[in-house]
Design a protein around this motif. Structure first.
Motif, PDB file in Angstrom:
ATOM      1  N   SER A   8      -4.749 -47.384  14.509  1.00  0.00           N
ATOM      2  CA  SER A   8      -3.548 -47.280  15.352  1.00  0.00           C
ATOM      3  C   SER A   8      -3.685 -46.305  16.517  1.00  0.00           C
ATOM      4  O   SER A   8      -2.755 -45.601  16.868  1.00  0.00           O
ATOM      5  CB  SER A   8      -2.302 -47.007  14.501  1.00  0.00           C
ATOM      6  OG  SER A   8      -2.501 -46.104  13.465  1.00  0.00           O
ATOM      7  N   VAL A  37       3.325 -45.128  15.890  1.00  0.00           N
ATOM      8  CA  VAL A  37       2.417 -46.252  16.079  1.00  0.00           C
ATOM      9  C   VAL A  37       2.105 -46.858  14.713  1.00  0.00           C
ATOM     10  O   VAL A  37       1.730 -46.129  13.790  1.00  0.00           O
ATOM     11  CB  VAL A  37       1.106 -45.787  16.750  1.00  0.00           C
ATOM     12  CG1 VAL A  37       0.217 -46.983  17.066  1.00  0.00           C
ATOM     13  CG2 VAL A  37       1.395 -44.978  18.006  1.00  0.00           C
ATOM     14  N   GLU A  76      -0.425 -48.739   8.112  1.00  0.00           N
ATOM     15  CA  GLU A  76      -0.853 -47.509   8.772  1.00  0.00           C
ATOM     16  C   GLU A  76       0.189 -47.045   9.775  1.00  0.00           C
ATOM     17  O   GLU A  76       0.821 -47.851  10.447  1.00  0.00           O
ATOM     18  CB  GLU A  76      -2.176 -47.786   9.498  1.00  0.00           C
ATOM     19  CG  GLU A  76      -2.932 -46.537   9.859  1.00  0.00           C
ATOM     20  CD  GLU A  76      -4.249 -46.855  10.546  1.00  0.00           C
ATOM     21  OE1 GLU A  76      -5.109 -47.497   9.928  1.00  0.00           O
ATOM     22  OE2 GLU A  76      -4.390 -46.477  11.714  1.00  0.00           O
ATOM     23  N   MET A  77       0.375 -45.727   9.881  1.00  0.00           N
ATOM     24  CA  MET A  77       1.273 -45.135  10.870  1.00  0.00           C
ATOM     25  C   MET A  77       0.555 -43.970  11.539  1.00  0.00           C
ATOM     26  O   MET A  77      -0.006 -43.115  10.852  1.00  0.00           O
ATOM     27  CB  MET A  77       2.553 -44.633  10.184  1.00  0.00           C
ATOM     28  CG  MET A  77       3.606 -44.121  11.168  1.00  0.00           C
ATOM     29  SD  MET A  77       5.053 -43.378  10.347  1.00  0.00           S
ATOM     30  CE  MET A  77       4.537 -41.662  10.323  1.00  0.00           C
ATOM     31  N   ASN A  78       0.555 -43.962  12.851  1.00  0.00           N
ATOM     32  CA  ASN A  78      -0.057 -42.846  13.599  1.00  0.00           C
ATOM     33  C   ASN A  78      -1.480 -42.537  13.158  1.00  0.00           C
ATOM     34  O   ASN A  78      -1.870 -41.364  13.056  1.00  0.00           O
ATOM     35  CB  ASN A  78       0.783 -41.574  13.451  1.00  0.00           C
ATOM     36  CG  ASN A  78       2.028 -41.583  14.320  1.00  0.00           C
ATOM     37  OD1 ASN A  78       2.308 -42.564  15.004  1.00  0.00           O
ATOM     38  ND2 ASN A  78       2.778 -40.494  14.299  1.00  0.00           N
ATOM     39  N   GLY A  79      -2.253 -43.574  12.874  1.00  0.00           N
ATOM     40  CA  GLY A  79      -3.670 -43.363  12.587  1.00  0.00           C
ATOM     41  C   GLY A  79      -4.007 -43.004  11.158  1.00  0.00           C
ATOM     42  O   GLY A  79      -5.159 -42.709  10.860  1.00  0.00           O
ATOM     43  N   ALA A  80      -3.021 -43.036  10.264  1.00  0.00           N
ATOM     44  CA  ALA A  80      -3.293 -42.704   8.858  1.00  0.00           C
ATOM     45  C   ALA A  80      -2.539 -43.687   7.965  1.00  0.00           C
ATOM     46  O   ALA A  80      -1.523 -44.256   8.377  1.00  0.00           O
ATOM     47  CB  ALA A  80      -2.861 -41.271   8.570  1.00  0.00           C
ATOM     48  N   PRO A  81      -3.022 -43.900   6.741  1.00  0.00           N
ATOM     49  CA  PRO A  81      -2.286 -44.764   5.820  1.00  0.00           C
ATOM     50  C   PRO A  81      -0.827 -44.293   5.727  1.00  0.00           C
ATOM     51  O   PRO A  81      -0.569 -43.090   5.718  1.00  0.00           O
ATOM     52  CB  PRO A  81      -3.029 -44.558   4.492  1.00  0.00           C
ATOM     53  CG  PRO A  81      -4.414 -44.144   4.893  1.00  0.00           C
ATOM     54  CD  PRO A  81      -4.238 -43.336   6.143  1.00  0.00           C
ATOM     55  N   GLU A 115       4.481 -35.373  10.546  1.00  0.00           N
ATOM     56  CA  GLU A 115       5.058 -34.181   9.894  1.00  0.00           C
ATOM     57  C   GLU A 115       6.353 -33.743  10.547  1.00  0.00           C
ATOM     58  O   GLU A 115       7.032 -32.850  10.045  1.00  0.00           O
ATOM     59  CB  GLU A 115       4.039 -33.035   9.826  1.00  0.00           C
ATOM     60  CG  GLU A 115       3.503 -32.562  11.142  1.00  0.00           C
ATOM     61  CD  GLU A 115       2.252 -33.307  11.604  1.00  0.00           C
ATOM     62  OE1 GLU A 115       2.046 -34.457  11.168  1.00  0.00           O
ATOM     63  OE2 GLU A 115       1.500 -32.750  12.403  1.00  0.00           O
ATOM     64  N   SER A 172       0.135 -49.992  12.428  1.00  0.00           N
ATOM     65  CA  SER A 172      -0.898 -51.028  12.394  1.00  0.00           C
ATOM     66  C   SER A 172      -0.737 -51.865  11.141  1.00  0.00           C
ATOM     67  O   SER A 172      -0.472 -51.328  10.062  1.00  0.00           O
ATOM     68  CB  SER A 172      -2.294 -50.406  12.356  1.00  0.00           C
ATOM     69  OG  SER A 172      -2.832 -50.329  13.634  1.00  0.00           O
ATOM     70  N   LYS A 226      -5.169 -57.316   4.824  1.00  0.00           N
ATOM     71  CA  LYS A 226      -6.097 -56.666   5.755  1.00  0.00           C
ATOM     72  C   LYS A 226      -7.171 -57.622   6.267  1.00  0.00           C
ATOM     73  O   LYS A 226      -7.802 -57.347   7.288  1.00  0.00           O
ATOM     74  CB  LYS A 226      -6.755 -55.458   5.081  1.00  0.00           C
ATOM     75  CG  LYS A 226      -5.815 -54.260   4.969  1.00  0.00           C
ATOM     76  CD  LYS A 226      -6.497 -53.065   4.304  1.00  0.00           C
ATOM     77  CE  LYS A 226      -5.562 -51.847   4.309  1.00  0.00           C
ATOM     78  NZ  LYS A 226      -6.143 -50.705   3.532  1.00  0.00           N
ATOM     79  N   PRO A 235       4.688 -36.842  15.665  1.00  0.00           N
ATOM     80  CA  PRO A 235       3.755 -36.735  14.540  1.00  0.00           C
ATOM     81  C   PRO A 235       4.477 -36.934  13.197  1.00  0.00           C
ATOM     82  O   PRO A 235       5.668 -36.622  13.081  1.00  0.00           O
ATOM     83  CB  PRO A 235       3.196 -35.313  14.653  1.00  0.00           C
ATOM     84  CG  PRO A 235       3.930 -34.618  15.732  1.00  0.00           C
ATOM     85  CD  PRO A 235       4.891 -35.573  16.381  1.00  0.00           C
ATOM     86  N   THR A 252      -1.372 -53.661  16.466  1.00  0.00           N
ATOM     87  CA  THR A 252      -0.856 -52.300  16.531  1.00  0.00           C
ATOM     88  C   THR A 252       0.318 -52.291  17.489  1.00  0.00           C
ATOM     89  O   THR A 252       0.242 -52.877  18.564  1.00  0.00           O
ATOM     90  CB  THR A 252      -1.960 -51.345  17.032  1.00  0.00           C
ATOM     91  OG1 THR A 252      -3.067 -51.411  16.138  1.00  0.00           O
ATOM     92  CG2 THR A 252      -1.461 -49.922  17.120  1.00  0.00           C
ATOM     93  N   GLN A 286      -6.585 -35.057  11.185  1.00  0.00           N
ATOM     94  CA  GLN A 286      -7.873 -35.736  11.007  1.00  0.00           C
ATOM     95  C   GLN A 286      -8.863 -35.393  12.114  1.00  0.00           C
ATOM     96  O   GLN A 286     -10.042 -35.725  12.018  1.00  0.00           O
ATOM     97  CB  GLN A 286      -7.676 -37.259  11.024  1.00  0.00           C
ATOM     98  CG  GLN A 286      -6.814 -37.782   9.894  1.00  0.00           C
ATOM     99  CD  GLN A 286      -6.840 -39.290   9.801  1.00  0.00           C
ATOM    100  OE1 GLN A 286      -7.471 -39.962  10.603  1.00  0.00           O
ATOM    101  NE2 GLN A 286      -6.158 -39.829   8.811  1.00  0.00           N
ATOM    102  N   ILE A 335      -4.083 -43.571  17.901  1.00  0.00           N
ATOM    103  CA  ILE A 335      -3.976 -42.117  17.905  1.00  0.00           C
ATOM    104  C   ILE A 335      -4.764 -41.515  16.740  1.00  0.00           C
ATOM    105  O   ILE A 335      -4.768 -42.059  15.653  1.00  0.00           O
ATOM    106  CB  ILE A 335      -2.488 -41.722  17.741  1.00  0.00           C
ATOM    107  CG1 ILE A 335      -1.674 -42.190  18.934  1.00  0.00           C
ATOM    108  CG2 ILE A 335      -2.324 -40.229  17.530  1.00  0.00           C
ATOM    109  CD1 ILE A 335      -2.063 -41.547  20.227  1.00  0.00           C
TER     110      ILE A 335
END
Lengths: 409, 409
Positions: free
Chosen positions: B76, A162, A221-226, A82, A164, A123, A80, A129, B83, B78
């Motif tokens: 991505s 991850v 994006e990384m791990n589902g967030a900007p 964090e 994107s 974009k 994650p 991904t 979130q 996950i």
């Protein structure tokens, strides 16, 4: 303030060719402060730009170098945000650059039709991904008996994340293809450079072989967030299989050229310099990662007593990755490498650039154990027993260095 | 305080058989407050137990119901913990239960050798990792014209997360196997129940067919970190492919039996009750998920004007999952379902219980578009056009309901 060790920052200072005092003057001293953590005792607080990190899972070496604890990696493949390590070559730019992410511009050079593109433009051009191991070139440096200059990372300057973004190839195709004769892809970071210093001596600019373009992304994006500012947002060049420094944060230029960048960080930084030698551009650059694994649990951070666990059934688990190749298998030894047993690969396979979790279930009676893991990649390369000695402590894949001593009571 | 709508919480109140006022008295009123958000105007602050969530990515419906914004899912695969949606049937237990995670106990019943096991014990018994879609049974309820009682989720009561723990099967094998004739696996949540109320009327206890045991986990980790209190830590029963409520948080008992639980949440809650009818145990229980997809971008939350984007090349992207089956393919329509084009599946495949990202690149000229996606699973099931009407707004997989209206300027 800590007092520097005698070996501290010498390499960095030589790279900077005398600019260290100028940096200190303008508040950039943290650039060269990594290895001071070796003398620190009390945990340092999280720097402001990563105040959102989970303080209990990380070791703060300096304002720009933060390591994930070995015991914090867990067993579910993804690291994650964090918990993910931080290693910035320069302080992060002002947070204003992530206030309007879509407006960030990148200059594409060395193509038939060079131009500036905004993240908004990118974009619209494509989407891919990729899950991959992001690992600092110096991860494992802390195991070098030579105590090289730089942050003494053990295993935690790495994570599986991850990304994107748009494939670099799609962007290049759109702009008419690479200029003829291009052999390198060069990314330039958007860090704010101090005045009065030769930009080439400090800028973050790295070249990789153009072949690396095939799977590279310009990612938002990384791990589902900007992507956070700390990890290179709004836009980062992602070169799967290549060490962290090659994945340029705040990327503001991508250029295709016949020559490597002549920025110091490329010409003299991150070179496989012989121990005791001086870095120079003829030495191999630190780029592609190779097969590596380590055990995360049990670890010396576990349990009431460091490195002590209860007798009985134990799940010995860790991570393995192959750099440019997928992992074929992992073996685990509990006797310091005298005998090995095949471990089981666990959980989803996120692709060849990601790491795999492995586990070996073992029934252990009381005694002392040296636990090690040894991965093999799909190309048949096996993780070596010994590190490749080098001045700066790069590319440590030694299974012996990464072994953990565990007392079973 | 909001004023309840006339249709608010009627179903919940009937499930509680008159205990709503008692709940309000002891501070549990949020249990039945979900649908009040329909009348809310100003964004609500994050409740204290999830203060670590990313406020900008979620919609707070109530103290125990929080939805991910459609535009926040990203691309991505996950869904990061900060979130991920929240839907607690009861308020979370005291945070003290995650202070010593390894000490948490679970009672295993309906096996040859029933016994209590701690999380510490479980960690020695096995390790598996599964990526899966966690989705509230009522996700998509907000699209029912009948405005069923309950939180009016649109798409955001779902996420794709990675769990690690011990396979339930390994635990059952260790304890000598299931008792003979067992047909159901029943998990019981460890929420603190208020005194003076029949526990059966309020406890979170759900039964699933024993076949679901094959891939079930007793999990202590989510997305690479110990499971937060909000998401069911220290221990959660994970039943891949089953709707959220069947994945019991703070699981304190796992029992194998010939009969389903007679707790109200099982006998009358989460039933496919005909619209206008009354729930009863003969109606199908809300358990297995079926094939579903939706578009996340462009969405009505994007851009300076809601649902308006610029003409030109557009990446239409979203997520698709099959419940118990992997996704075979996804089609996208920009004309409200008159014509369809095959989308491309993007990024790593995390296994049959995870969702896949899809993308369709389209060049759009100015005009109004109704964009929809329609997934097909490996068993050949295609996502239906229409929802299955039911009293409580469960299991909405209608592609028409999930379509987005976009103006291209």
């Amino acid at each position: 303030m800590n007092t520097p060790n005698s070996h501290t920052s010498l390499h960095r200072r030589s790279v900077l060719t005398g600019s260290a005092s100028a940096l200190a003057m303008i508040g950039l001293a943290s650039w060269s402060r990594g290895s001071l953590a070796q003398t620190a005792v009390a945990p340092k607080p999280l720097p402001a730009f990563v105040s959102w990190k989970d303080a209990s899972s990380v070791i703060v070496h300096s304002g720009t170098t933060i390591e994930t604890k070995r015991s914090a990696f867990g067993t579910s493949v993804i690291t994650p945000a964090e918990q993910l390590y931080i290693r910035n070559n320069l302080p992060a730019p002002d947070a204003a650059i992530v206030a309007d992410r879509d407006a960030w511009e990148i200059n594409i050079e060395g193509v038939q039709n060079p131009r500036k593109l905004t993240v908004r433009d990118l974009k619209s051009l494509g989407l891919e991904t990729v899950a991959m191991v992001l690992q600092c070139s110096g991860n494992g440096r802390g195991f070098f008996p030579s105590k090289p200059s730089g942050t003494p990372w053990t295993v935690g300057a790495a994570g599986c994340v991850v990304w994107s973004g748009v494939p670099v190839k799609a962007v290049v195709d759109l702009l008419g293809g690479m200029a003829s004769g291009a052999r390198y892809m060069t990314g330039t970071g958007g860090e704010k450079l101090p005045a009065g210093i030769d930009p080439k001596s400090i800028m973050v600019e790295r070249s990789v072989p153009v072949a690396a373009m095939a799977d590279a992304l310009l990612a938002w994006e990384m791990n589902g967030a900007p992507i956070s500012l700390a990890h290179g947002g709004p836009l980062r060049l992602i070169v799967p299989g290549y060490t962290g420094v090659n994945n340029i944060k705040y990327v503001k230029q991508l250029a295709f050229s016949t020559q490597e960048s002549d920025a110091k960080i490329m010409s003299h930084g991150y070179r496989m310099t012989p121990a005791g030698g001086k870095s120079d551009p003829s030495q191999p650059s630190v780029q592609e990662m190779t097969v590596k694994s380590w055990i995360n649990s049990p670890s010396a951070e576990d349990g009431p007593t460091s490195g002590q666990i209860k007798a009985g059934m134990v799940q010995i688990q860790g991570v393995a990755f192959g750099g440019l190749n997928a992992v074929k298998g992992v073996e685990v030894s509990v006797d310091g490498g005298k005998t090995w047993q095949a471990a089981r690969l666990v959980g989803p396979d996120l692709g060849k650039y990601a790491w795999r979790q492995f586990v070996l279930q073992a029934r252990l009676s009381p005694g002392n154990y040296t636990m090690a893991s040894r991965a093999t990649d799909m190309a048949g390369n096996m993780q070596p027993q010994t590190r490749g000695e080098n001045l700066s402590g790069y590319n440590n894949t030694s299974w012996a260095d990464h072994a953990v001593k565990i007392n079973v009571a």
